[in-house]
Design an enzyme around this catalytic site. Structure first.
Site, PDB file in Angstrom:
ATOM      1  N   GLU A 126      -6.180  -8.064  -9.940  1.00 36.20           N
ATOM      2  CA  GLU A 126      -5.351  -8.990 -10.710  1.00 36.20           C
ATOM      3  C   GLU A 126      -3.989  -8.366 -11.012  1.00 36.20           C
ATOM      4  O   GLU A 126      -3.907  -7.302 -11.632  1.00 36.20           O
ATOM      5  CB  GLU A 126      -6.072  -9.346 -12.011  1.00 36.20           C
ATOM      6  CG  GLU A 126      -5.221 -10.047 -13.047  1.00 36.20           C
ATOM      7  CD  GLU A 126      -4.633 -11.354 -12.552  1.00 36.20           C
ATOM      8  OE1 GLU A 126      -3.421 -11.569 -12.756  1.00 36.20           O
ATOM      9  OE2 GLU A 126      -5.376 -12.144 -11.940  1.00 36.20           O
ATOM     10  N   LYS A 154     -13.330 -11.505 -22.071  1.00 36.83           N
ATOM     11  CA  LYS A 154     -13.024 -11.312 -20.651  1.00 36.83           C
ATOM     12  C   LYS A 154     -11.725 -10.538 -20.492  1.00 36.83           C
ATOM     13  O   LYS A 154     -11.604  -9.662 -19.633  1.00 36.83           O
ATOM     14  CB  LYS A 154     -12.940 -12.669 -19.949  1.00 36.83           C
ATOM     15  CG  LYS A 154     -12.814 -12.573 -18.422  1.00 36.83           C
ATOM     16  CD  LYS A 154     -11.381 -12.494 -17.939  1.00 36.83           C
ATOM     17  CE  LYS A 154     -11.310 -12.430 -16.419  1.00 36.83           C
ATOM     18  NZ  LYS A 154      -9.911 -12.282 -15.930  1.00 36.83           N
ATOM     19  N   ASP A 177     -20.652   2.370 -13.442  1.00 42.71           N
ATOM     20  CA  ASP A 177     -21.315   1.104 -13.154  1.00 42.71           C
ATOM     21  C   ASP A 177     -20.719   0.000 -14.024  1.00 42.71           C
ATOM     22  O   ASP A 177     -21.120  -0.183 -15.172  1.00 42.71           O
ATOM     23  CB  ASP A 177     -22.818   1.258 -13.418  1.00 42.71           C
ATOM     24  CG  ASP A 177     -23.622   0.019 -13.021  1.00 42.71           C
ATOM     25  OD1 ASP A 177     -23.012  -1.031 -12.744  1.00 42.71           O
ATOM     26  OD2 ASP A 177     -24.861   0.112 -13.002  1.00 42.71           O
ATOM     27  N   HIS A 234       2.207 -13.747 -16.206  1.00 38.68           N
ATOM     28  CA  HIS A 234       1.310 -13.907 -15.065  1.00 38.68           C
ATOM     29  C   HIS A 234       2.060 -14.418 -13.846  1.00 38.68           C
ATOM     30  O   HIS A 234       1.855 -13.937 -12.736  1.00 38.68           O
ATOM     31  CB  HIS A 234       0.194 -14.894 -15.419  1.00 38.68           C
ATOM     32  CG  HIS A 234      -0.974 -14.245 -16.081  1.00 38.68           C
ATOM     33  ND1 HIS A 234      -2.270 -14.554 -15.770  1.00 38.68           N
ATOM     34  CD2 HIS A 234      -1.044 -13.288 -17.027  1.00 38.68           C
ATOM     35  CE1 HIS A 234      -3.098 -13.833 -16.498  1.00 38.68           C
ATOM     36  NE2 HIS A 234      -2.366 -13.064 -17.278  1.00 38.68           N
TER      37      HIS A 234
END
Length: 422
Positions: A79, A259, A275, A373
């Site tokens: 991203e 998130k 992990d 963004h």
């Protein structure tokens, strides 16, 4: 003329800068410059049915101050805005003294569950009366972790749903994430309990609800640090507090709030060979432990008007084991980061998560998330439609002013740009 900023340098120039500032060795910089994939032997030994390799870029968040130390933090992510946001947050936090972090304990939890026992209460009492025996079984199952100062620390036994006998095992895995250590000890204890009590071993395995490895990071910011061209810092700070409060009472917002945190957390976890799936499971289960899914961060205004942020997140991070000793790029990432133990690494990752949240909330409550963004997406789009190195900058300038940011628009602009340059 001022020197270009780090993000404005070419990749070769960035690597040279890191070497010149003693953040990377010349050998590590050369390795990164070569972009060599894994050998088939290594790749094939890591997974089953290996047919190729999937690459993601490695970037760096500069000068992240945690507990008075300054870190160059590697991130692996696709991203475009994640590393830019993390660098923005790192700069704001540096101006306010940096992050403070701590991890009170670092243990993993395993579960041994048996069914079909004739008397669950008798079985529960047997476990309580035979703690020393089970401790010896655990030590014999994994003596190497005991020699390093770890191993089984405690056993809690409960009856669940009047059906299951559950043994919760608290295990110190030292510098490893410890899944294999926990599973080995769980299976040995399950066999011992079954041999004495009968019944059926339903499962014996670690849980990724790693609440024994919770890391806390905090930061205190002067409101002026948060100011934008349109809004005073005090207003931005108040809105960040309100946005967090909304996440506490609105599940859809809480999911997106967390998130954004995991954007940064996962990227560092992946870069350091840990992990990320386990970290995700632990973080979201921790967020839901009260029965109502909650944000992992809190933001409040102190009495003096400063903005105080805090994150609590389980981070069962390892410095050894797994892919850490196998992947050359992971080893380079560790040398760039220069952490010395798993607790320190967990602190840096928690700080990145808190910073990522700060950057996202500040953007959301001021200019909106799309402004930053779209500038970065425009660059990705320019590359995707085939812009060359010299064409990217002018094409991005056009795309950021476009009404519709899509492939068709980028292709048309690129064609026009090339026509004008003929």
């Amino acid at each position: 003329m001022t020197d270009p900023k780090f993000y404005q340098l070419t990749r070769t120039e960035r690597l040279a800068w890191l070497v010149a500032h003693e953040q990377l060795s010349a050998e590590d910089a050369a390795f990164l410059a070569q972009q060599q994939p894994l050998s088939d032997e290594i790749a094939g030994s890591m997974i089953e049915n290996q047919i190729g390799q999937y690459q993601l870029p490695i970037g760096v968040v500069q000068d992240v101050v945690v507990n008075g130390q300054t870190y160059q933090v590697p991130m692996v992510v696709e991203e475009p805005s994640v590393i830019a946001a993390a660098n923005n947050a790192a700069k704001m936090v540096r101006l306010n003294g940096g992050f403070q972090t701590h991890q009170q304990q670092r243990t993993m939890l395993g579960e041994v569950v048996l069914t079909d026992l004739p008397d669950l209460k008798v079985a529960q009492n047997w476990v309580l009366a035979n703690q020393d025996l089970l401790m010896r079984v655990a030590q014999a199952a994994h003596p190497s972790i005991v020699k390093r100062g770890g191993g089984l620390q405690a056993i809690k036994v409960t009856v669940v749903d009047q059906t299951f006998l559950k043994l919760a095992l608290t295990i110190d895995t030292q510098e490893a994430m410890g899944a294999n250590i926990v599973n080995t000890i769980c299976e040995a204890i399950a066999r011992e309990v079954q041999s004495d009590l009968g019944g059926t071993i339903l499962l014996s395995v670690l849980t990724n609800a790693a609440f024994g490895a919770v890391t806390v990071a905090t930061v205190t910011l002067e409101p002026a640090t948060l100011a934008t061209k349109q809004l005073a810092g005090e207003i931005v700070a108040q809105r960040i507090v309100q946005a967090t409060r909304f996440a506490q009472v609105d599940l859809p917002r809480a999911a997106t709030h967390n998130k954004g945190i995991m954007n940064g957390v996962d990227a560092v976890v992946l870069a350091t060979g840990n992990d990320w799936r386990a970290i995700e499971a632990g973080a979201h289960s921790y967020a839901a432990q009260s029965g109502q899914y909650q944000p992992l961060t809190s933001w409040q205004l102190a009495a003096d008007g400063r903005l105080v942020g805090r994150i609590e997140i389980p981070l069962p991070i390892g410095m050894v084991g797994g892919s850490i000793g196998i992947l050359p790029a992971v080893q380079v990432a560790h040398r760039l980061l220069k952490v010395t133990n798993a607790c320190e690494l967990a602190g840096v990752i928690a700080a990145i998560g808190l910073g990522q949240n700060l950057a996202a909330l500040r953007a959301l409550v001021s200019d909106g998330i799309q402004k930053g963004h779209m500038a970065l997406q425009a660059k990705s789009l320019a590359i995707a439609v085939g812009a060359t190195e010299t064409e990217i900058e002018p094409l991005v300038a056009q795309l950021t002013q476009a009404k519709h940011l899509n492939t068709a628009t980028a292709t048309a602009f690129l064609a026009q740009l090339r026509h004008n340059n003929e």
